[in-house]
Design a protein around this motif. Structure first.
Motif, PDB file in Angstrom:
ATOM      1  N   PRO A  25       0.798  -1.230   0.000  1.00 12.73           N
ATOM      2  CA  PRO A  25       0.000   0.000   0.000  1.00 12.73           C
ATOM      3  C   PRO A  25       0.824   1.270   0.000  1.00 12.73           C
ATOM      4  O   PRO A  25       0.300   2.349  -0.239  1.00 12.73           O
ATOM      5  N   GLY A  26       2.129   1.187   0.267  1.00 16.02           N
ATOM      6  CA  GLY A  26       2.967   2.370   0.218  1.00 16.02           C
ATOM      7  C   GLY A  26       3.522   2.670  -1.156  1.00 16.02           C
ATOM      8  O   GLY A  26       4.283   3.618  -1.322  1.00 16.02           O
ATOM      9  N   TRP A  27       3.157   1.878  -2.173  1.00 13.20           N
ATOM     10  CA  TRP A  27       3.672   2.074  -3.519  1.00 13.20           C
ATOM     11  C   TRP A  27       2.527   2.097  -4.526  1.00 13.20           C
ATOM     12  O   TRP A  27       1.504   1.436  -4.345  1.00 13.20           O
ATOM     13  N   ALA A  28       2.709   2.860  -5.588  1.00  9.97           N
ATOM     14  CA  ALA A  28       1.732   2.915  -6.670  1.00  9.97           C
ATOM     15  C   ALA A  28       2.459   2.811  -8.008  1.00  9.97           C
ATOM     16  O   ALA A  28       3.490   3.451  -8.210  1.00  9.97           O
ATOM     17  N   ARG A 197      -4.528   4.777  -0.717  1.00  9.30           N
ATOM     18  CA  ARG A 197      -4.859   4.098  -1.963  1.00  9.30           C
ATOM     19  C   ARG A 197      -5.024   5.139  -3.069  1.00  9.30           C
ATOM     20  O   ARG A 197      -5.834   6.057  -2.938  1.00  9.30           O
ATOM     21  N   ARG A 198      -4.276   5.001  -4.141  1.00  5.93           N
ATOM     22  CA  ARG A 198      -4.301   6.008  -5.204  1.00  5.93           C
ATOM     23  C   ARG A 198      -5.230   5.629  -6.352  1.00  5.93           C
ATOM     24  O   ARG A 198      -5.489   6.446  -7.232  1.00  5.93           O
ATOM     25  N   ASP A 199      -5.731   4.418  -6.370  1.00  7.32           N
ATOM     26  CA  ASP A 199      -6.638   4.003  -7.427  1.00  7.32           C
ATOM     27  C   ASP A 199      -5.974   4.027  -8.794  1.00  7.32           C
ATOM     28  O   ASP A 199      -6.376   4.767  -9.692  1.00  7.32           O
ATOM     29  N   VAL A 200      -4.955   3.219  -8.966  1.00  4.14           N
ATOM     30  CA  VAL A 200      -4.262   3.102 -10.239  1.00  4.14           C
ATOM     31  C   VAL A 200      -5.198   2.492 -11.287  1.00  4.14           C
ATOM     32  O   VAL A 200      -5.934   1.554 -11.011  1.00  4.14           O
ATOM     33  N   VAL A 201      -5.154   3.063 -12.491  1.00  4.75           N
ATOM     34  CA  VAL A 201      -5.927   2.570 -13.626  1.00  4.75           C
ATOM     35  C   VAL A 201      -4.976   1.819 -14.557  1.00  4.75           C
ATOM     36  O   VAL A 201      -3.949   2.362 -14.959  1.00  4.75           O
ATOM     37  N   VAL A 202      -5.325   0.584 -14.898  1.00  2.65           N
ATOM     38  CA  VAL A 202      -4.540  -0.201 -15.843  1.00  2.65           C
ATOM     39  C   VAL A 202      -5.299  -0.279 -17.159  1.00  2.65           C
ATOM     40  O   VAL A 202      -6.441  -0.750 -17.205  1.00  2.65           O
ATOM     41  N   ALA A 203      -4.678   0.215 -18.236  1.00  5.45           N
ATOM     42  CA  ALA A 203      -5.225   0.056 -19.575  1.00  5.45           C
ATOM     43  C   ALA A 203      -4.683  -1.258 -20.128  1.00  5.45           C
ATOM     44  O   ALA A 203      -3.482  -1.399 -20.344  1.00  5.45           O
ATOM     45  N   LYS A 234      -5.075  10.233 -10.549  1.00  8.11           N
ATOM     46  CA  LYS A 234      -4.983   8.780 -10.600  1.00  8.11           C
ATOM     47  C   LYS A 234      -3.843   8.440 -11.559  1.00  8.11           C
ATOM     48  O   LYS A 234      -3.634   9.139 -12.545  1.00  8.11           O
ATOM     49  N   ASN A 235      -3.109   7.398 -11.251  1.00  9.35           N
ATOM     50  CA  ASN A 235      -2.061   6.935 -12.157  1.00  9.35           C
ATOM     51  C   ASN A 235      -2.678   6.045 -13.229  1.00  9.35           C
ATOM     52  O   ASN A 235      -3.641   5.316 -12.972  1.00  9.35           O
ATOM     53  N   PHE A 261      -3.314 -11.689 -17.326  1.00 12.86           N
ATOM     54  CA  PHE A 261      -4.075 -10.658 -16.622  1.00 12.86           C
ATOM     55  C   PHE A 261      -3.657 -10.518 -15.167  1.00 12.86           C
ATOM     56  O   PHE A 261      -3.525  -9.410 -14.642  1.00 12.86           O
ATOM     57  N   ALA A 262      -3.434 -11.638 -14.497  1.00 15.47           N
ATOM     58  CA  ALA A 262      -3.070 -11.593 -13.074  1.00 15.47           C
ATOM     59  C   ALA A 262      -1.764 -10.856 -12.858  1.00 15.47           C
ATOM     60  O   ALA A 262      -1.622 -10.083 -11.905  1.00 15.47           O
ATOM     61  N   ARG A 263      -0.791 -11.078 -13.735  1.00 17.96           N
ATOM     62  CA  ARG A 263       0.512 -10.419 -13.597  1.00 17.96           C
ATOM     63  C   ARG A 263       0.477  -8.979 -14.080  1.00 17.96           C
ATOM     64  O   ARG A 263       0.896  -8.061 -13.366  1.00 17.96           O
ATOM     65  N   ASP A 264      -0.035  -8.767 -15.297  1.00 21.17           N
ATOM     66  CA  ASP A 264       0.116  -7.470 -15.951  1.00 21.17           C
ATOM     67  C   ASP A 264      -0.906  -6.438 -15.510  1.00 21.17           C
ATOM     68  O   ASP A 264      -0.655  -5.227 -15.616  1.00 21.17           O
ATOM     69  N   ALA A 265      -2.045  -6.872 -15.020  1.00 20.32           N
ATOM     70  CA  ALA A 265      -3.081  -5.939 -14.576  1.00 20.32           C
ATOM     71  C   ALA A 265      -3.285  -6.007 -13.066  1.00 20.32           C
ATOM     72  O   ALA A 265      -3.043  -5.040 -12.344  1.00 20.32           O
ATOM     73  N   LEU A 266      -3.686  -7.159 -12.570  1.00 19.37           N
ATOM     74  CA  LEU A 266      -4.013  -7.276 -11.147  1.00 19.37           C
ATOM     75  C   LEU A 266      -2.777  -7.208 -10.265  1.00 19.37           C
ATOM     76  O   LEU A 266      -2.881  -6.908  -9.071  1.00 19.37           O
ATOM     77  N   GLY A 267      -1.590  -7.456 -10.837  1.00 19.34           N
ATOM     78  CA  GLY A 267      -0.350  -7.391 -10.062  1.00 19.34           C
ATOM     79  C   GLY A 267       0.229  -6.002  -9.928  1.00 19.34           C
ATOM     80  O   GLY A 267       1.255  -5.828  -9.251  1.00 19.34           O
ATOM     81  N   GLN A 268      -0.392  -4.993 -10.531  1.00 15.24           N
ATOM     82  CA  GLN A 268       0.131  -3.634 -10.419  1.00 15.24           C
ATOM     83  C   GLN A 268      -0.174  -3.052  -9.031  1.00 15.24           C
ATOM     84  O   GLN A 268      -1.319  -3.103  -8.575  1.00 15.24           O
ATOM     85  N   PRO A 269       0.826  -2.500  -8.356  1.00 13.29           N
ATOM     86  CA  PRO A 269       0.572  -1.936  -7.024  1.00 13.29           C
ATOM     87  C   PRO A 269      -0.490  -0.843  -7.064  1.00 13.29           C
ATOM     88  O   PRO A 269      -0.451   0.056  -7.903  1.00 13.29           O
ATOM     89  N   ASP A 270      -1.464  -0.955  -6.179  1.00 12.22           N
ATOM     90  CA  ASP A 270      -2.547   0.009  -6.013  1.00 12.22           C
ATOM     91  C   ASP A 270      -3.576  -0.008  -7.133  1.00 12.22           C
ATOM     92  O   ASP A 270      -4.349   0.934  -7.290  1.00 12.22           O
TER      93      ASP A 270
END
Length: 405
Positions: A25-28, A197-203, A234-235, A261-270
């Protein structure tokens, strides 16, 4: 002194700086590139041969800022241990040059040299380099010995630089006489997050998310344009891979979406929200055989929808929202057929009406030619009737309702 600085920064921010945690939670995540096997399918790269006594300098643009950074390296497709002699991060200047006062040597577990196991990844220790939203950073890697084929991201739409010998701390661009439009080993940059929590958006998607057709070094991909709209609120990170598909793996276009998907999207911090734009290659490749992408089965709309449902289930299990994006018009593209058009129409109708996504962004409507809705608006076409131009990518980003993120 470094330990004292880390303690002070931790106290000031109220976060724990855990250098080896994959998500904390300390990283985004502020920048990302989805790794895949080395390939020359997009043109010659350094990846298939790898490096030997080379310094590789790579320029990225952050989406959000923070008081410190760390870097993520991937050896996901390496068959041998990757020996990194040293690395630096700095604010970019012009081309391969960096601002000398900002150069920071990266460490890994307190050491400048490190080894990344085959199939693994490694995150650096914290580097005390403040960055702003939409700022260019340069990450420089030095490999004293032979690496073998390099895990990376072939279609970068950005220039990387190479020099013989050790030039990791050079401020000047003078030694970097070679250029490539790919990224190597670098899979992420993360910033310290001041908020819980910064709410990172993954495209997440294929070459349209990756930015094919955009101006090289222009940072005009649609996720870049979306990051400009958000400007650090938001990042936004890019998890596109050119040629990628929802349902089938490829030696040149990456693992299928349901696997990566698990690695490239859901694995992104925040990460909080994923924008899913993928499926046109599943539809089109059956009519456009590429050896490295076999098998190329004919897919139905039901097949693509089943893949979407898998991705939605994966995301919701992790508490992540999914915004479904309609597939763009592609009439006139090399693999367009009337049968494929019918499948695309059916898929888009499901995206709009099923209610299974948390929200929808209508990229088709945003980019279609009103005179011929199955085609891209000419001003939005990069020239191949499939990938948008810079203006088309800007229109896509403008079509996103920021409140759904």
């Amino acid at each position: 002194m470094k330990k004292i600085a880390a303690v002070l920064l931790t106290a000031a921010l109220g976060v724990v700086l855990a250098p080896t945690a994959s998500a904390h939670p300390g990283w985004a995540a502020t920048w990302a590139a989805s790794p895949h096997e080395p390939t020359d399918v997009f043109g010659p790269t350094w990846g298939t041969e790898g490096f030997d006594n080379h310094t590789v300098r790579q320029v990225v643009r952050t989406s959000g800022g923070g008081p410190a950074v760390r870097v993520r390296l991937s050896n996901a497709y390496g068959s041998t241990p990757l020996k990194l002699t040293g690395a630096t991060v700095a604010r970019s200047a012009q081309g391969a040059a960096v601002r000398p006062e900002t150069v920071r040597h990266l460490t890994f577990g307190g050491h400048r040299s490190t080894t990344v196991r085959p199939g693994g990844e490694l995150v650096s220790d914290v580097a005390f380099l403040p960055v702003e939203p939409l700022q260019r950073l340069t990450v420089t890697l030095y490999f004293a010995g032979r690496t073998g084929p390099a895990t990376g991201h072939s279609f970068a739409t950005a220039t990387s630089y190479r020099a013989g010998g050790d030039h990791r701390a050079d401020a000047s661009a003078a030694a970097f006489g070679e250029k490539s439009e790919s990224w190597y080993y670098l899979s992420g940059v993360e910033t310290v997050d001041r908020t819980p929590r910064r709410d990172v958006v993954v495209a997440f998607g294929d070459s349209i998310t990756d930015g094919a057709g955009a101006t090289v070094d222009g940072d005009n991909r649609y996720p870049d344009e979306l990051a400009e709209r958000l400007r650090g609120r938001k990042n936004v990170v890019n998890a596109g891979i050119g040629g990628n598909r929802v349902l089938n793996d490829s030696a040149c276009f990456g693992e299928k979406a349901t696997e990566r998907f698990a690695r490239d999207a859901l694995g992104q911090p925040d990460v909080r929200t994923v924008i899913l734009l993928e499926g046109i290659n599943d539809i089109g490749f059956s009519n456009f055989p590429i050896d490295c992408a076999l098998p190329n089965p004919v897919v139905t709309a039901a097949d693509v929808v089943a893949g979407y449902r898998d991705l939605i289930r994966q995301a919701h299990a992790k508490g992540v929202r999914v915004v479904g994006a309609t597939l763009l018009p592609y009439k006139g593209a090399a693999y367009h057929t009337e049968a494929g058009e019918a499948v695309r129409d059916e898929v888009n109708a499901w995206i709009r009406t099923s209610g299974e996504f948390d929200a929808v962004v209508d990229f088709e409507k945003a980019t279609a030619d009103p005179a011929d809705p199955d085609s891209l608006l000419p001003a939005y076409d990069s020239g191949d009737k499939l990938h948008p131009s810079d203006a088309g990518y800007r229109a896509m980003a403008q079509a996103v309702d920021l409140s759904v993120l």
